[in-house]
Write a protein that holds these residues in place. Structure first.
Motif, PDB file in Angstrom:
ATOM      1  N   ILE A 117       0.962  -1.330  -0.005  1.00 54.11           N
ATOM      2  CA  ILE A 117       0.554   0.212  -0.051  1.00 54.11           C
ATOM      3  C   ILE A 117       1.315   1.587  -0.599  1.00 54.11           C
ATOM      4  N   VAL A 118      -0.018   2.067  -0.823  1.00 53.32           N
ATOM      5  CA  VAL A 118       0.823   3.490  -0.504  1.00 53.32           C
ATOM      6  C   VAL A 118      -0.389   4.754  -0.817  1.00 53.32           C
ATOM      7  N   TRP A 119       0.549   5.978  -0.495  1.00 53.59           N
ATOM      8  CA  TRP A 119      -0.675   7.353  -0.287  1.00 53.59           C
ATOM      9  C   TRP A 119       0.208   8.386  -1.089  1.00 53.59           C
ATOM     10  N   LEU A 120       0.222   8.885  -1.877  1.00 51.69           N
ATOM     11  CA  LEU A 120       0.486   9.870  -2.735  1.00 51.69           C
ATOM     12  C   LEU A 120       0.588  10.930  -2.193  1.00 51.69           C
ATOM     13  N   PRO A 121       1.365  11.435  -2.497  1.00 52.02           N
ATOM     14  CA  PRO A 121       1.787  13.225  -1.606  1.00 52.02           C
ATOM     15  C   PRO A 121       1.304  13.454  -2.654  1.00 52.02           C
ATOM     16  N   GLY A 122      -0.063  15.246  -1.180  1.00 52.71           N
ATOM     17  CA  GLY A 122      -0.479  15.731  -1.235  1.00 52.71           C
ATOM     18  C   GLY A 122      -2.185  15.561  -1.768  1.00 52.71           C
ATOM     19  N   ASP A 123      -2.115  14.564  -1.692  1.00 50.67           N
ATOM     20  CA  ASP A 123      -3.609  13.301  -2.013  1.00 50.67           C
ATOM     21  C   ASP A 123      -4.186  12.783  -0.705  1.00 50.67           C
ATOM     22  N   SER A 124      -4.415  13.911  -0.302  1.00 51.55           N
ATOM     23  CA  SER A 124      -5.662  13.279   1.802  1.00 51.55           C
ATOM     24  C   SER A 124      -6.415  12.521   1.273  1.00 51.55           C
ATOM     25  N   ALA A 125      -7.205  12.545   0.231  1.00 48.68           N
ATOM     26  CA  ALA A 125      -8.232  12.222  -0.410  1.00 48.68           C
ATOM     27  C   ALA A 125      -8.249  11.089  -0.873  1.00 48.68           C
ATOM     28  N   SER A 126      -7.925  11.072  -1.742  1.00 48.17           N
ATOM     29  CA  SER A 126      -7.783   9.817  -2.750  1.00 48.17           C
ATOM     30  C   SER A 126      -6.624   9.224  -3.594  1.00 48.17           C
ATOM     31  N   GLY A 127      -5.831   9.272  -2.277  1.00 47.75           N
ATOM     32  CA  GLY A 127      -4.040   8.861  -2.919  1.00 47.75           C
ATOM     33  C   GLY A 127      -4.655   7.378  -2.089  1.00 47.75           C
ATOM     34  N   VAL A 128      -4.696   6.852  -1.997  1.00 48.80           N
ATOM     35  CA  VAL A 128      -4.325   5.685  -1.198  1.00 48.80           C
ATOM     36  C   VAL A 128      -4.132   4.928  -2.246  1.00 48.80           C
ATOM     37  N   ILE A 129      -3.470   3.562  -2.649  1.00 48.74           N
ATOM     38  CA  ILE A 129      -3.021   2.722  -4.196  1.00 48.74           C
ATOM     39  C   ILE A 129      -2.828   1.945  -3.017  1.00 48.74           C
ATOM     40  N   PHE A 130      -3.491   0.378  -3.847  1.00 46.23           N
ATOM     41  CA  PHE A 130      -2.604  -1.170  -3.302  1.00 46.23           C
ATOM     42  C   PHE A 130      -2.706  -2.384  -3.983  1.00 46.23           C
ATOM     43  N   GLY A 131      -1.854  -2.493  -4.074  1.00 51.94           N
ATOM     44  CA  GLY A 131      -1.716  -4.132  -4.967  1.00 51.94           C
ATOM     45  C   GLY A 131      -2.594  -5.018  -3.752  1.00 51.94           C
ATOM     46  N   CYS A 132      -2.920  -6.462  -4.975  1.00 55.79           N
ATOM     47  CA  CYS A 132      -3.497  -7.470  -4.386  1.00 55.79           C
ATOM     48  C   CYS A 132      -2.780  -8.614  -4.666  1.00 55.79           C
ATOM     49  N   LEU A 133      -2.441 -10.210  -4.072  1.00 60.17           N
ATOM     50  CA  LEU A 133      -2.111 -11.332  -4.328  1.00 60.17           C
ATOM     51  C   LEU A 133      -3.005 -11.675  -5.224  1.00 60.17           C
ATOM     52  N   ASP A 134      -3.945 -10.634  -6.182  1.00 59.36           N
ATOM     53  CA  ASP A 134      -4.664 -12.296  -7.286  1.00 59.36           C
ATOM     54  C   ASP A 134      -4.000 -11.098  -8.441  1.00 59.36           C
ATOM     55  N   GLY A 135      -3.287 -10.185  -8.122  1.00 63.72           N
ATOM     56  CA  GLY A 135      -2.475  -9.410  -9.447  1.00 63.72           C
ATOM     57  C   GLY A 135      -3.584  -7.481  -9.630  1.00 63.72           C
ATOM     58  N   VAL A 150      -7.757  -0.424 -10.826  1.00 58.83           N
ATOM     59  CA  VAL A 150      -6.607   0.397 -11.425  1.00 58.83           C
ATOM     60  C   VAL A 150      -6.626  -0.097 -13.114  1.00 58.83           C
ATOM     61  N   GLY A 151      -6.243  -1.930 -12.456  1.00 54.49           N
ATOM     62  CA  GLY A 151      -5.555  -2.342 -13.529  1.00 54.49           C
ATOM     63  C   GLY A 151      -5.476  -3.671 -12.557  1.00 54.49           C
ATOM     64  N   GLN A 152      -5.137  -4.891 -13.693  1.00 54.34           N
ATOM     65  CA  GLN A 152      -5.468  -6.288 -12.970  1.00 54.34           C
ATOM     66  C   GLN A 152      -3.968  -7.147 -14.245  1.00 54.34           C
ATOM     67  N   ALA A 153      -2.815  -7.527 -13.246  1.00 52.32           N
ATOM     68  CA  ALA A 153      -1.993  -7.902 -13.910  1.00 52.32           C
ATOM     69  C   ALA A 153      -1.939  -9.986 -13.026  1.00 52.32           C
ATOM     70  N   GLN A 154      -0.367 -10.083 -13.008  1.00 49.31           N
ATOM     71  CA  GLN A 154      -0.127 -11.457 -11.771  1.00 49.31           C
ATOM     72  C   GLN A 154      -0.132 -10.123 -10.736  1.00 49.31           C
ATOM     73  N   PRO A 155       0.031 -11.184  -9.808  1.00 49.00           N
ATOM     74  CA  PRO A 155       0.031 -11.116  -8.802  1.00 49.00           C
ATOM     75  C   PRO A 155       1.153  -9.877  -8.094  1.00 49.00           C
ATOM     76  N   VAL A 156       0.780  -8.741  -7.205  1.00 52.52           N
ATOM     77  CA  VAL A 156       1.354  -7.305  -6.802  1.00 52.52           C
ATOM     78  C   VAL A 156       2.511  -7.734  -5.861  1.00 52.52           C
ATOM     79  N   LEU A 157       3.993  -7.891  -5.704  1.00 50.42           N
ATOM     80  CA  LEU A 157       4.620  -7.740  -4.982  1.00 50.42           C
ATOM     81  C   LEU A 157       4.804  -6.767  -4.324  1.00 50.42           C
ATOM     82  N   ASN A 158       4.930  -5.323  -4.773  1.00 53.17           N
ATOM     83  CA  ASN A 158       5.023  -4.378  -4.313  1.00 53.17           C
ATOM     84  C   ASN A 158       4.958  -3.120  -4.854  1.00 53.17           C
ATOM     85  N   LEU A 159       4.946  -1.453  -3.879  1.00 46.00           N
ATOM     86  CA  LEU A 159       4.299  -0.894  -5.405  1.00 46.00           C
ATOM     87  C   LEU A 159       5.726   0.006  -4.189  1.00 46.00           C
ATOM     88  N   ALA A 160       6.351   1.505  -5.576  1.00 40.30           N
ATOM     89  CA  ALA A 160       6.572   2.388  -5.048  1.00 40.30           C
ATOM     90  C   ALA A 160       5.823   3.830  -5.609  1.00 40.30           C
TER      91      ALA A 160
END
Length: 1492
Positions: A117-135, A150-160
């Motif tokens: 999970i990450v939280w975008l700088p400067g966006d307190s209301a809608s800036g939470v982005i997270f990746g899941c095991l199902d991709g 937002v989108g789907q691919a192979q299982p998400v290992l990490n976000l930056a």
């Protein structure tokens, strides 16, 4: 990067309990750590735990989950927690300095298990982005408590995250960029594959410019934001298998590591390590400060930044002084002493550091002057620059001037106004004066020299001098501090009487009396009392003990009430400690220090006595602490009751509760905690010791919170206290409808239904319809929620509510129909459409629009819900409108259906040809418009249609259309009607081309002729090989194409081998070059040369070269390629390129030098046609080639032909062709001299002096005779050159003889005058003697010899004579003479630098009495090296400022007249007497002469 361990903040467990996640807040003030027990701890950067709380599962009935990630909001007040059970909770922690209570402010539930999970700088209301095991990569919609994919691919290992960009790492190795179209979660978001990593990127980080990825291959790869590969680095960190989570402090100075055993470790990091030469190594810490280590002995010093900011500039000066800057501070360190200091400073970048004094650093920067030392720092800021500064010798005072002519003497910062420019600062007769020149003349400003001297004396600890100044000043009020410092100095020297007087003058009467009493004591007691005065009690004790007076030491401690030291000393010397302790107790009680006495009893185990003293002093807290820390001790019940009463009366209920808890009075303790509102302690105690009280405590806790307006916090406690209705009131008050729903679920169903209806009404009134629906469902009236949503115009929510309520279809349809009818009656057709669509009935909406004849809205509706049927609808409406006669309306719908043909056809049928043309042009393009126009013309007839088309400028396009459709006759006829002959010719030409493609050549020929282009017919026959027909047409219609045809026939004859016929045809066609190429290509060189001489004589030379090159074995393959290249360049008329190609043929390509010479001369011939510059370039290249093959004369001839005589001469000289070189240099003096020098050097190299002389090189021959020791020949030849050369030769001969030890020799006299030769000999003699004296260390003798030699300056280099004289006098401690000679040497040195041959050699300073010549030739170059000259300048400057060195030459009485004369002079100016020089020293012989 280096790390060292700082501290462990969480201890390790005995089993695996890994740290799940770590996250730093953007404000750098807090770090959150998630442990395996689903607890979150919050720490400060120093490791202090600020908070700790448990998380909760997504489903209250399940606890099987783990924490997968943490993310802070941009303002560091919210913490997002991602859990494996598909929930993300937002905890409000507030700001660090606020008292805001922790609470869950939002929750997002979804199907999936998050991994990062990450939280975008400067966006307190809608800036939470997270990746899941199902991709899936999702965006949390905090306002709606749900997530958008937002989108789907192979299982998400990490976000930056970096800025507003997010990257995701997937298990298949792909690194993707998360494309956020606008706001998070809106349509248009997707994953864009960026690069595929070589392994599963389990670790991912991002910067503003790069992406870093690492995996199980132990490599870190760096990519750009566009996915291009930058670099990789293999990095294996030992024991990293024990690390479960890592987090850098944002300043990079500390690294926090969570391990698999649950421990949390902090490390200090070193960001950079720099080396300064071979002396120091500096390790800079990102968190501020640096460690400096000596590379010689390993010693270290620390440099600490006071603002904890990183050091961004550091330098080491003079191998000792360290200067460093942070963002807001200046740091200084003296390596030798270890002293350091720091001052607030904003670096400007132009600072200059003066480190000439070990105790102070002066910094000058843009009009400000600062003084900084190890113990203090001072700064003086000005709006103008500082241009003059002087520091006192003791480095205690500084005087400086700014450009506004203000003088400053910063002690207490005194400022004096001076008009004009400061010239200098003088110290004389006890005063310091500043001399300045201004508009009103010279101004003298007197400084208070006594105050400056007083400060210097005190700083230097010169007591006598300081007392003299203070005594003269008297006991002035502003000198009290100086009197005090004098008293301290007197104490240091044990001048106690003086110290007492000074203390009295300083106003310290107590200190003065103490010192006077000390004067009467013995030495040992004096030392002890002085130590007491300084506060050095241990030293005083040691003095008493050394003097054998332990009782005095004991009494000293007692008088100072230092009882602990007294008891320690008593125990050491064997005295009664008990009586001393009793005396201490009595003193404490007498001085009303019962608490301290009680603490003393407590330490000794006298708990009852301590209790009594605590109670007597009304200190219930101490009494309670005594009881709690000694639970096994039995205290009197009355005392305990009294403690409780005192705590209660003081309102210390929480402490009372703790006290009663310690006394095992649980119920009373719980009651006390509640009275003090310490409900947490009350609940904890009740839960552990009296569970029966817990419900009441929770209820009271909740009621108190509700009374404080904290309804949200009160809910859980009211529920735990069984007060459900009050809990419902609290939940309703804070609008926590979820909590209210949970409370209802735990109540009796009937009672819950009654409350549910009331809650539903409250929710509806407050607009919380979703909660109201839930309450209506609880009340068993779920269907009522549909009307509720419909009443608010929320159609989709109404439909969803109907589905959830499982409302029958008939009843639902009835409700929708009724509502739609109501909306239609009100004219709210758009709302009616939205209603029908929300309930999935678009046909009803479409029927409504048709019933109102609103076709536009019907089209829009179909476009939204059934876009595949939109085109059919438009076509249907178009046909309907055509039938109704609305052609214009039909056009709109046909075009919307992309059927412009139908629209044009409808307009044509209606006779609207111009409108049909417009539609065809706008939607079908020019071709469609041409088709309609052609149809219109056919409808109107050729004549009328042609006129209409001509008026609209469409004739040409319609003719082109007719040609494209192969209607050539119509095209021609239309062009004829329009009167456009060119267009008609074009139509005939197009017809001819079509016939040609059909192999109808005769008809095509007629059409080509009709089009006026018979040449195309000629080309047609040529392409078919029918050259006779082509020649016939060309002779008839197009003579200019005849040469091409003849050339084709000639080529055909050549291909057939009939070269003679081909030659005739080439000549007939006017192409003789082609014939020449034909012969050359076939190898018929004789025929080619004959043809060239007859028809192309200008190419005969090149052809001859080419023919010769064709001889077998003459030219290499590379040379042949170069020759072909030259031939090709000539064919393109590029003579310069051909010349360069020929010059590329070298000795490696052919062994025939004659051939090579021919080639290069051919290149020169070509180069001469290309202008002077190119010609010179080619000639020089060819000349170089000729030199290389051993033909320098030919090369020089070529160079001379371009007037490059200098290079031609150089070629001849290199080949020792001096005769040819002289011929070429004739008329040029410089070249002639160069040739002569070269010839002379050549002859000298061969060592024949006689030949040199015969060739006229006399000076060189003399030098060679001298080098060979043939002095007779040297003198003879030098005399023939003149007296000057003869004198120089004699000097060299004399010097040689003198250095060889032949003292009696006078060399060769020749024609020289005896006096001149005598002077030369004396100069040589003194020089040799001086060198011997210097080598043997006879400094006095060497000084005299060098001084005496100055009178023979005409025969010596003047700068060397004065330099050696000054150096010798300095070595002999004759400072005044050394200063005089060095001054003259520096004048001569400057004259050499400036080239001032007139003024620099003048010696007027000595002309009146020294006998030294008034002028001497200025040497062409310096004798001494630059560093030696700099050293003389520094010594001269220093000696000039030294009062002990007087700028004068010593004088002695004349032995004849007894008047003063210069000691080294051979003549007295007063009596005109001449003296004889001593052979050894050169000084005059004065003994034995008579005096007047």
């Amino acid at each position: 990067m280096r790390c060292h361990h700082l501290e462990t903040y969480l201890p390790a467990a005995l089993q695996l309990q890994p740290i799940a996640a770590l996250a730093w807040g953007p404000d750098r003030q807090r770090i959150a750590a998630a442990t395996s027990d689903r607890t979150i701890s919050v720490f400060s950067p120093q490791g202090v735990r600020l908070d700790k709380f448990k998380t909760k599962p997504a489903d209250t009935g399940s606890g099987a989950y783990s924490i997968r990630g943490l993310a802070w909001s941009p303002d560091s007040t919210l913490l997002a927690v991602a859990q494996s059970d598909g929930a993300i909770f937002g905890f409000r922690l507030g700001r660090l300095d606020s008292q805001e209570k922790k609470a869950i402010c939002w929750k997002v539930l979804f199907k999936g298990s998050p991994t990062s999970i990450v939280w975008l700088p400067g966006d307190s209301a809608s800036g939470v982005i997270f990746g899941c095991l199902d991709g899936q990569v999702c965006s949390a919609l905090l306002g709606q408590s749900k997530a958008a994919v937002v989108g789907q691919a192979q299982p998400v290992l990490n976000l930056a995250v970096a800025g507003q960009a997010v990257w995701s790492a997937h298990q298949d190795g792909w690194i993707c960029r998360v494309q956020l179209a606008s706001a998070a979660g809106k349509a248009g978001s997707l994953l864009q594959r960026l690069v595929r990593h070589c392994a599963a990127p389990e670790a991912l980080a991002a910067t503003d410019t790069s992406i870093l990825a690492a995996g199980p291959d132990l490599k870190v790869h760096i990519y750009s934001h566009t996915g291009s590969y930058a670099m990789s680095h293999e990095a294996e960190v030992k024991h990293m298998h024990t690390a479960a989570a890592l987090a850098w402090h944002p300043d990079g100075g500390r690294l926090w590591v969570g391990t698999v055993a649950g421990s949390l470790e902090a490390f200090q990091t070193c960001s950079t390590c720099l080396r300064y030469g071979e002396s120091f190594q500096v390790e800079q810490h990102a968190a501020g400060g640096a460690t400096i280590a000596s590379l010689k002995d390993g010693s270290t010093h620390g440099l600490v930044a006071p603002d904890s900011m990183p050091i961004h500039w550091l330098e080491v000066f003079r191998g000792r002084y360290v200067v460093a800057f942070t963002a807001s501070a200046l740091l200084l360190l003296d390596w030798d002493t270890g002293a350091s200091s720091h001052v607030p400073w904003k670096r400007a970048g132009d600072e200059c550091f003066c480190l000439d004094w070990p105790l102070v650093c002066i910094i000058h920067s843009q009009g400000s002057l600062s003084r900084s030392g190890a113990a203090e720092s001072q700064g003086y800021s000005h709006t103008t620059d500082v241009d003059f500064v002087e520091l006192s010798r003791e480095a205690t005072h500084v005087l400086f001037r700014d450009t506004n002519s203000n003088l400053h003497a910063p002690d207490d910062v005194q400022q004096l106004q001076v008009e004009g420019e400061v010239q200098h600062l003088t110290f004389a007769q006890g005063e310091a004066q500043v001399v300045a020149t201004g508009p009103h003349g010279t101004q003298h400003v007197t400084l208070d020299r006594e105050l400056i001297s007083l400060g210097s004396a005190l700083a230097a600890k010169h007591l006598t001098r300081a007392l003299g100044i203070l005594g003269a000043r008297g006991q002035q009020g502003r000198l009290k501090a100086q009197w005090g410092r004098a008293a301290d100095l007197a104490i240091e020297t044990m001048d106690l009487t003086i110290a007492a007087d000074c203390a009295s003058a300083a106003g310290d009467a107590v200190k003065a009396d103490f010192l006077r009493q000390t004067v009467a004591c013995g030495n040992a007691e004096q030392a002890a009392r002085i130590a007491q005065l300084a506060g050095h009690w241990q030293d005083a004790e040691a003095a008493y003990l050394q003097a054998g007076q332990p009782s005095s030491a004991l009494q000293m401690y007692k008088d100072a009430h230092k009882w602990d030291d007294a008891i320690r000393l008593a125990a050491t010397i064997g005295q009664d400690v008990g009586s001393l302790q009793e005396e201490q107790l009595q003193w404490l009680i007498r001085s009303d220090q019962q608490v301290a006495a009680g603490e003393l009893w407590e330490k000794r185990g006298g708990y009852a006595q301590a209790m009594a003293l605590y109670l007597d002093a009304a200190a219930p807290m101490h009494a309670a602490k005594l009881v709690l820390s000694n639970r096994k001790e039995r205290f009197e019940a009355a005392h305990l009751e009294r403690v409780a009463e005192m705590l209660e009366s003081a309102g210390l209920y929480e402490d009372l509760g703790e006290f009663l808890e310690g006394c095992h009075m649980t119920a009373d303790a719980v009651n006390a905690y509640q009275r003090g509102h310490a409900y947490q302690q009350a609940a904890t105690l009740a839960g552990q010791q009296a569970p029966a009280l817990l419900v009441a405590v929770e209820g009271a806790w909740g009621a108190w919170l509700a009374g404080q307006g904290k309804q949200a916090e009160a809910i859980s406690h009211l529920v735990a206290g069984g007060q459900h209705e009050a809990a419902l009131q609290a939940a309703s008050g804070c609008r926590n409808w979820q909590a209210a729903s949970d409370i209802l679920a735990s109540m009796d169903p009937q009672l819950a239904q009654a409350h549910a209806l009331d809650l539903a009404k409250r929710c509806a009134d407050q607009g919380a319809l979703a909660a109201a629906e839930g309450f209506l469902s609880t009340a068993g009236r779920a269907s009522d929620s549909v009307a509720l949503w419909l009443g608010e115009g929320m159609w989709s929510e109404a439909h969803a509510a109907a589905v959830r309520a499982k409302m029958p279809q008939e009843a639902l349809q009835e409700v929708v129909t009724a509502e739609g009818a109501r909306l239609e009656e009100q004219g709210r057709l758009q709302d009616a459409e939205a209603l029908f669509l929300a309930f999935d009935d678009p046909d009803a909406a479409l029927a409504m629009w048709h019933s109102h004849h609103r076709f536009t809205e019907a089209v829009e509706l179909v476009a939204r819900v059934r876009p595949d049927q939109l085109s059919a609808l438009h076509s249907q409406l178009g046909r309907q409108l055509v039938e109704e006669g609305d052609v214009e309306g039909a056009e709109v719908h046909f075009l919307a259906a992309s059927d412009w043909q139908a629209a044009a056809a409808a307009l044509q049928e209606a006779g609207l040809w111009e409108e049909a043309l417009r539609v065809a042009h706008e939607h079908g393009g020019d071709a469609a418009e041409d088709e309609v126009a052609f149809a219109w013309m056919q409808t109107l007839g050729l004549a009328r249609g042609g006129r209409e088309l001509q008026e609209r400028g469409l004739v040409g396009r319609v003719v082109a259309h007719a040609v494209r459709t192969q209607q050539y006759e119509a095209a021609g006829a239309l062009a004829q009607v329009a009167g456009d002959g060119d267009m008609a010719a074009w139509a005939h030409h197009q017809h001819a081309l079509a016939l040609q493609q059909q192999d109808k050549h005769a008809a095509a020929e007629a059409a080509f002729v009709a089009s006026g282009q018979p040449g195309d017919a000629v080309e047609m026959y040529v392409s078919q090989g029918d050259l006779e027909a082509a020649r016939r047409l060309a002779e008839q219609w197009q003579l200019d194409s005849l040469p091409d045809i003849l050339a084709a026939q000639a080529q055909a004859a050549a291909d057939a081998g009939d070269l003679a016929a081909a030659e005739g045809l080439w000549l007939h066609a006017g192409l003789p070059h082609q014939a020449l190429d034909m012969y050359s290509a076939s190898g018929h060189w004789a025929e080619a040369l004959s043809f060239a001489r007859n028809h192309l004589p200008q190419q005969a030379e090149g052809l001859e070269l080419e023919a010769k090159a064709a001889e077998p074995g003459l030219l290499s393959m590379a040379g042949q390629a170069r020759l072909r290249e030259a031939h090709a360049a000539l064919a393109e008329e590029d003579a310069l390129a051909a010349a360069h190609a020929l010059l590329g043929i070298t000795r490696q390509d052919s062994a025939d030098c004659d051939f090579l010479s021919l080639v290069w001369h051919r290149a020169v011939s070509l180069g001469r046609t290309q202008g002077h510059i190119h010609c010179m370039e080619v000639v020089r290249d060819a000349a170089g080639q000729l030199v290389h093959i051993g033909r320098p004369a030919a090369a020089a001839e070529l160079l001379a032909s371009i007037n490059d005589r200098q290079e031609a001469v150089a070629v001849c000289m290199d080949a020792q062709l001096f005769t040819e070189a002289k011929d070429l240099a004739r008329g040029n003096a410089i070249l002639q001299q160069a040739v002569q020098e070269a010839e002379a050097a050549y002859l000298m190299q061969h060592g024949d002096a006689d030949e040199l002389a015969a060739a006229g090189y006399l000076s060189e021959a003399v030098d060679m005779y001298e080098a060979e020791g043939r002095w007779e020949q040297a003198h003879t030849l030098a005399s023939s050159q003149g007296s000057e050369h003869a004198l120089a030769c004699s000097i060299r001969h004399a010097t040689s003889e003198a250095e060889a030890g032949n003292a009696a020799s006078r060399a060769h006299q020749g024609d020289l005058e005896t006096s001149t030769l005598q002077d030369v000999w004396e100069a040589v003699h003194l020089t040799v003697q001086h060198r011997h004296s210097v080598r043997t260390g006879q400094v006095e003798l060497a000084a005299k010899q060098a001084t005496a030699r100055l009178r023979l300056l005409a025969h010596l280099p003047s700068d060397r004579a004065f330099y050696e004289a000054g150096e010798a006098c300095r070595s002999a401690a004759k400072g005044g003479m050394a200063l005089a000679f060095f001054n003259r040497y520096l004048d001569i040195s400057e004259g050499i630098d400036d080239g001032d041959h007139d003024g620099a050699g003048g010696l007027n300073d000595f002309r009146m009495f020294t006998g030294i010549p008034t002028s001497a030739p200025l040497p062409p170059w310096h004798y001494a090296a630059e560093h030696a000259r700099d050293e003389v300048r520094e010594w001269t400057l220093s000696a000039s400022m030294d009062a002990s060195v007087q700028l004068e030459l010593p004088q002695v009485p004349c032995p004849v007249c007894q008047r003063p004369m210069y000691e080294a002079s051979l003549r007295c100016l007063a009596c005109r007497s001449s003296l004889t020089a001593d052979t050894l020293t050169g000084y005059p012989i004065t003994e034995g002469l008579p005096s007047r």
